[in-house]
Write an enzyme that holds these catalytic residues in place. Structure first.
Site: not given
Ligand code: THU
Length: 158
Positions: A52, A54, A63, A65, A101
């Protein structure tokens, strides 16, 4: 959708999950401090992972994925049949699995129709003691995808 254990996964799936776990450490996560890693196997056999990333404008977050899918695409691989996802956070129990998500499920639906496969999603807790395997169609029932638009995606199928 089934609950399983690391030992019961195929060797291929175990390798994907291990690659996802390693990728998790590459997260750029100053805001949530939540680590997520994802990994898929390209048709060449190479494992491509993502984590991930941000952003100060929170809604811009990418994310793990989607990071893996886009990275694979840029490297020449747009089709795959399986993806592993794993994550951990300071306030999340080590036994809780990370599942994609809604936005990532939509993106996986695109990849599934592009790949002509019902992509398998391996979702794991950070300690790898809780593992759930489901298909993207189970995670996104009645999903909308390129087939709904009658797209011919053959030229992208690599
Ligand atoms: N996140 C992911 O990378 N994948 C997911 O399936 C769920 C959430 C990340 C996004 C963000 O950086 C952190 O998790 C918290 O939401």
């Amino acid at each position: 959708m089934k609950r399983t254990s690391f030992a019961k996964l195929s060797r291929q799936s175990q390798e994907l999950l291990e690659a996802a776990r390693a990728a998790m450490e590459g997260a750029y996560n100053p805001y949530s401090k939540f680590f997520v890693g994802a990994a898929l196997r390209a048709s060449s056999g190479e494992i491509i992972s993502g984590s991930n990333f941000e952003n100060a404008s929170y809604s811009v977050v990418v994310c793990a994925e989607r990071s893996a899918i886009v990275r694979a695409s840029a490297m020449g691989c747009k089709t795959f049949s399986r993806i592993a996802v794993i994550g951990r956070g300071a306030r999340s129990p080590s036994k809780s699995i990370v599942s994609p998500c809604g936005v990532c499920r939509q993106m996986l639906m695109e990849s599934a129709q592009l790949s002509n496969r019902n992509i398998e999603v391996i979702m794991s807790s950070s300690d790898m003691k809780s593992i759930v395997v489901a298909t993207i169609r189970e995670l996104l029932p009645l999903g909308f995808g390129p087939h709904n638009l009658g797209m011919d995606l053959r030229r992208f199928q690599r």
